[in-house]
Scaffold this motif. Structure first.
Motif, PDB file in Angstrom:
ATOM      1  N   PHE A   1      29.168  42.355  29.552  1.00 39.48           N
ATOM      2  CA  PHE A   1      29.810  41.126  29.071  1.00 39.48           C
ATOM      3  C   PHE A   1      28.869  39.924  29.070  1.00 39.48           C
ATOM      4  O   PHE A   1      29.120  38.944  28.405  1.00 39.48           O
ATOM      5  N   LYS A   2      27.828  39.946  29.880  1.00 38.79           N
ATOM      6  CA  LYS A   2      26.783  38.923  29.906  1.00 38.79           C
ATOM      7  C   LYS A   2      27.363  37.513  30.128  1.00 38.79           C
ATOM      8  O   LYS A   2      27.995  37.266  31.129  1.00 38.79           O
ATOM      9  N   LEU A   3      27.139  36.570  29.171  1.00 33.33           N
ATOM     10  CA  LEU A   3      27.547  35.181  29.398  1.00 33.33           C
ATOM     11  C   LEU A   3      29.048  35.069  29.632  1.00 33.33           C
ATOM     12  O   LEU A   3      29.495  34.359  30.535  1.00 33.33           O
ATOM     13  N   ILE A   4      29.843  35.769  28.826  1.00 27.42           N
ATOM     14  CA  ILE A   4      31.296  35.739  29.013  1.00 27.42           C
ATOM     15  C   ILE A   4      31.660  36.302  30.385  1.00 27.42           C
ATOM     16  O   ILE A   4      32.559  35.784  31.067  1.00 27.42           O
ATOM     17  N   GLY A   5      30.952  37.327  30.819  1.00 26.49           N
ATOM     18  CA  GLY A   5      31.192  37.887  32.143  1.00 26.49           C
ATOM     19  C   GLY A   5      30.920  36.891  33.247  1.00 26.49           C
ATOM     20  O   GLY A   5      31.667  36.791  34.221  1.00 26.49           O
ATOM     21  N   ALA A   6      29.820  36.129  33.095  1.00 24.67           N
ATOM     22  CA  ALA A   6      29.481  35.101  34.092  1.00 24.67           C
ATOM     23  C   ALA A   6      30.534  34.007  34.116  1.00 24.67           C
ATOM     24  O   ALA A   6      30.920  33.517  35.184  1.00 24.67           O
ATOM     25  N   LEU A   7      31.019  33.629  32.947  1.00 23.13           N
ATOM     26  CA  LEU A   7      32.051  32.590  32.865  1.00 23.13           C
ATOM     27  C   LEU A   7      33.368  33.069  33.462  1.00 23.13           C
ATOM     28  O   LEU A   7      34.039  32.327  34.182  1.00 23.13           O
ATOM     29  N   ILE A   8      33.739  34.309  33.167  1.00 24.36           N
ATOM     30  CA  ILE A   8      34.973  34.858  33.726  1.00 24.36           C
ATOM     31  C   ILE A   8      34.846  34.981  35.241  1.00 24.36           C
ATOM     32  O   ILE A   8      35.783  34.669  35.989  1.00 24.36           O
ATOM     33  N   GLY A   9      33.676  35.427  35.713  1.00 22.26           N
ATOM     34  CA  GLY A   9      33.455  35.539  37.149  1.00 22.26           C
ATOM     35  C   GLY A   9      33.596  34.201  37.849  1.00 22.26           C
ATOM     36  O   GLY A   9      34.222  34.100  38.910  1.00 22.26           O
ATOM     37  N   TYR A  10      33.003  33.163  37.269  1.00 21.32           N
ATOM     38  CA  TYR A  10      33.107  31.819  37.846  1.00 21.32           C
ATOM     39  C   TYR A  10      34.553  31.342  37.837  1.00 21.32           C
ATOM     40  O   TYR A  10      35.064  30.819  38.838  1.00 21.32           O
ATOM     41  N   THR A  11      35.237  31.536  36.717  1.00 20.41           N
ATOM     42  CA  THR A  11      36.620  31.067  36.574  1.00 20.41           C
ATOM     43  C   THR A  11      37.554  31.774  37.546  1.00 20.41           C
ATOM     44  O   THR A  11      38.355  31.130  38.236  1.00 20.41           O
ATOM     45  N   LEU A  12      37.460  33.107  37.623  1.00 23.01           N
ATOM     46  CA  LEU A  12      38.338  33.864  38.509  1.00 23.01           C
ATOM     47  C   LEU A  12      38.096  33.509  39.976  1.00 23.01           C
ATOM     48  O   LEU A  12      39.048  33.411  40.762  1.00 23.01           O
ATOM     49  N   SER A  13      36.845  33.301  40.359  1.00 24.34           N
ATOM     50  CA  SER A  13      36.556  32.972  41.757  1.00 24.34           C
ATOM     51  C   SER A  13      37.165  31.632  42.140  1.00 24.34           C
ATOM     52  O   SER A  13      37.691  31.473  43.242  1.00 24.34           O
ATOM     53  N   VAL A  14      37.136  30.668  41.225  1.00 24.41           N
ATOM     54  CA  VAL A  14      37.732  29.353  41.502  1.00 24.41           C
ATOM     55  C   VAL A  14      39.255  29.457  41.581  1.00 24.41           C
ATOM     56  O   VAL A  14      39.886  28.873  42.478  1.00 24.41           O
ATOM     57  N   ILE A  15      39.865  30.209  40.674  1.00 21.16           N
ATOM     58  CA  ILE A  15      41.325  30.353  40.673  1.00 21.16           C
ATOM     59  C   ILE A  15      41.802  31.068  41.931  1.00 21.16           C
ATOM     60  O   ILE A  15      42.783  30.651  42.572  1.00 21.16           O
ATOM     61  N   ILE A  16      41.108  32.142  42.311  1.00 23.94           N
ATOM     62  CA  ILE A  16      41.491  32.880  43.526  1.00 23.94           C
ATOM     63  C   ILE A  16      41.326  31.998  44.762  1.00 23.94           C
ATOM     64  O   ILE A  16      42.181  31.977  45.650  1.00 23.94           O
ATOM     65  N   MET A  17      40.225  31.245  44.815  1.00 23.37           N
ATOM     66  CA  MET A  17      40.010  30.342  45.938  1.00 23.37           C
ATOM     67  C   MET A  17      41.103  29.283  46.010  1.00 23.37           C
ATOM     68  O   MET A  17      41.598  28.943  47.090  1.00 23.37           O
ATOM     69  N   PHE A  18      41.521  28.749  44.861  1.00 23.51           N
ATOM     70  CA  PHE A  18      42.599  27.766  44.826  1.00 23.51           C
ATOM     71  C   PHE A  18      43.899  28.361  45.363  1.00 23.51           C
ATOM     72  O   PHE A  18      44.591  27.736  46.180  1.00 23.51           O
ATOM     73  N   MET A  19      44.241  29.563  44.934  1.00 23.86           N
ATOM     74  CA  MET A  19      45.477  30.195  45.385  1.00 23.86           C
ATOM     75  C   MET A  19      45.463  30.461  46.889  1.00 23.86           C
ATOM     76  O   MET A  19      46.463  30.231  47.587  1.00 23.86           O
ATOM     77  N   LEU A  20      44.326  30.918  47.414  1.00 23.42           N
ATOM     78  CA  LEU A  20      44.208  31.178  48.849  1.00 23.42           C
ATOM     79  C   LEU A  20      44.281  29.882  49.656  1.00 23.42           C
ATOM     80  O   LEU A  20      44.951  29.828  50.691  1.00 23.42           O
ATOM     81  N   ALA A  21      43.587  28.846  49.180  1.00 18.06           N
ATOM     82  CA  ALA A  21      43.598  27.561  49.884  1.00 18.06           C
ATOM     83  C   ALA A  21      44.992  26.947  49.864  1.00 18.06           C
ATOM     84  O   ALA A  21      45.466  26.417  50.883  1.00 18.06           O
ATOM     85  N   PHE A  22      45.657  27.031  48.722  1.00 17.54           N
ATOM     86  CA  PHE A  22      47.021  26.504  48.587  1.00 17.54           C
ATOM     87  C   PHE A  22      47.973  27.207  49.557  1.00 17.54           C
ATOM     88  O   PHE A  22      48.751  26.567  50.273  1.00 17.54           O
ATOM     89  N   THR A  23      47.896  28.522  49.610  1.00 19.76           N
ATOM     90  CA  THR A  23      48.785  29.304  50.482  1.00 19.76           C
ATOM     91  C   THR A  23      48.495  29.033  51.949  1.00 19.76           C
ATOM     92  O   THR A  23      49.403  28.802  52.752  1.00 19.76           O
ATOM     93  N   ALA A  24      47.214  29.050  52.309  1.00 20.22           N
ATOM     94  CA  ALA A  24      46.843  28.841  53.713  1.00 20.22           C
ATOM     95  C   ALA A  24      47.216  27.448  54.181  1.00 20.22           C
ATOM     96  O   ALA A  24      47.684  27.271  55.320  1.00 20.22           O
TER      97      ALA A  24
END
Length: 243
Positions: free
Chosen positions: A151-174
């Motif tokens: 996926f290259k560039l799109i893969g890097a963008l998706i990886g960055y986006t998903l990591s931020v969203i998951i971190m937000f959900m975990l921080a919100f819940t905690a």
């Protein structure tokens, strides 16, 4: 992460990613409106006085304000993405990167509010775990998996986006389960919006100056030179910082 992405993407695509992250940093500095500093000022103060209503108001006001400002800036980015890509950086492929940046901006801005709230409640270990360990580890792992599938560039963008969203959900819940339940009906908000904003808004300049120091060099290279030059420079700079 820099080594992984730069090696797998090449200088041109990594330059595109770097320009996108610089844009995200710029918009994040404005979307917070200095409220991260306001939280660090008022939350410990109200906590010491056991003013739960003012605590709730401080956090809820910050979340609502930052959500609105980040959504507004994300919309502006979408509207002007063509102009930014083609006229400023002369790189039309950048438009796809900016679309991802616009999507991730609200999640990143809200995450910053929760992360700084952990610190304000004297629980910095949560901030370290979510931001420095979980989010950055997920970014590397997800990006590596997606790039390995081509996926290259799109893969890097998706990886960055998903990591931020998951971190937000975990921080919100905690935060709500372990620190302070902002949705508790037992605690009634007490209005302190004016006081909070009067203190926070002037401090937005600090965030902007941090952006100027951190990203102006990269943006100017993107404007005057090529995207590949941005990629080369943004590999050399963090490497030298490590040394």
């Amino acid at each position: 992460y820099v080594v992984l992405v730069a090696v797998k993407l090449g200088t041109h695509d990594y330059g595109l990613l770097s320009l996108g992250l610089a844009t995200l940093s710029f918009l994040s500095a404005f979307s917070l409106l200095g409220l991260d500093e306001g939280i660090l000022r008022f939350v410990p103060f109200y906590k010491g006085k056991n003013e739960k209503g003012l605590l709730k108001s401080t956090i809820m006001t910050s979340l609502k304000t930052v959500l609105n400002s980040s959504l507004f800036l994300a919309l502006l980015l979408i509207v002007f993405s063509d102009f930014i890509s083609d006229k400023i950086f002369n790189e039309y492929e950048l438009i796809n990167v900016l679309m991802f940046i616009a999507f991730v901006l609200p999640f990143g801005a809200l995450s910053n509010i929760f992360l700084v709230s952990f610190r304000a409640f004297q629980k910095p270990e949560y901030e370290v775990v979510f931001k420095e360990l979980i989010e950055k580890s997920l970014r590397v792992i997800i990006t590596l998996i997606l790039i390995s599938f081509g996926f290259k560039l799109i893969g890097a963008l998706i990886g960055y986006t998903l990591s931020v969203i998951i971190m937000f959900m975990l921080a919100f819940t905690a935060f709500n389960k372990k620190i302070f339940n902002i949705f508790s009906k037992e605690v009634q908000e007490k209005d302190n919006k004016k006081e909070l904003l009067n203190y926070s808004l002037p401090l937005m300049l600090k965030n902007f100056m941090w952006f100027v120091i951190a990203w102006t060099d990269l943006l100017m290279i993107g404007y005057f030179k090529t995207t590949s030059d941005v990629g080369i420079y943004n590999v050399a700079l963090p490497t030298s910082n490590l040394i």
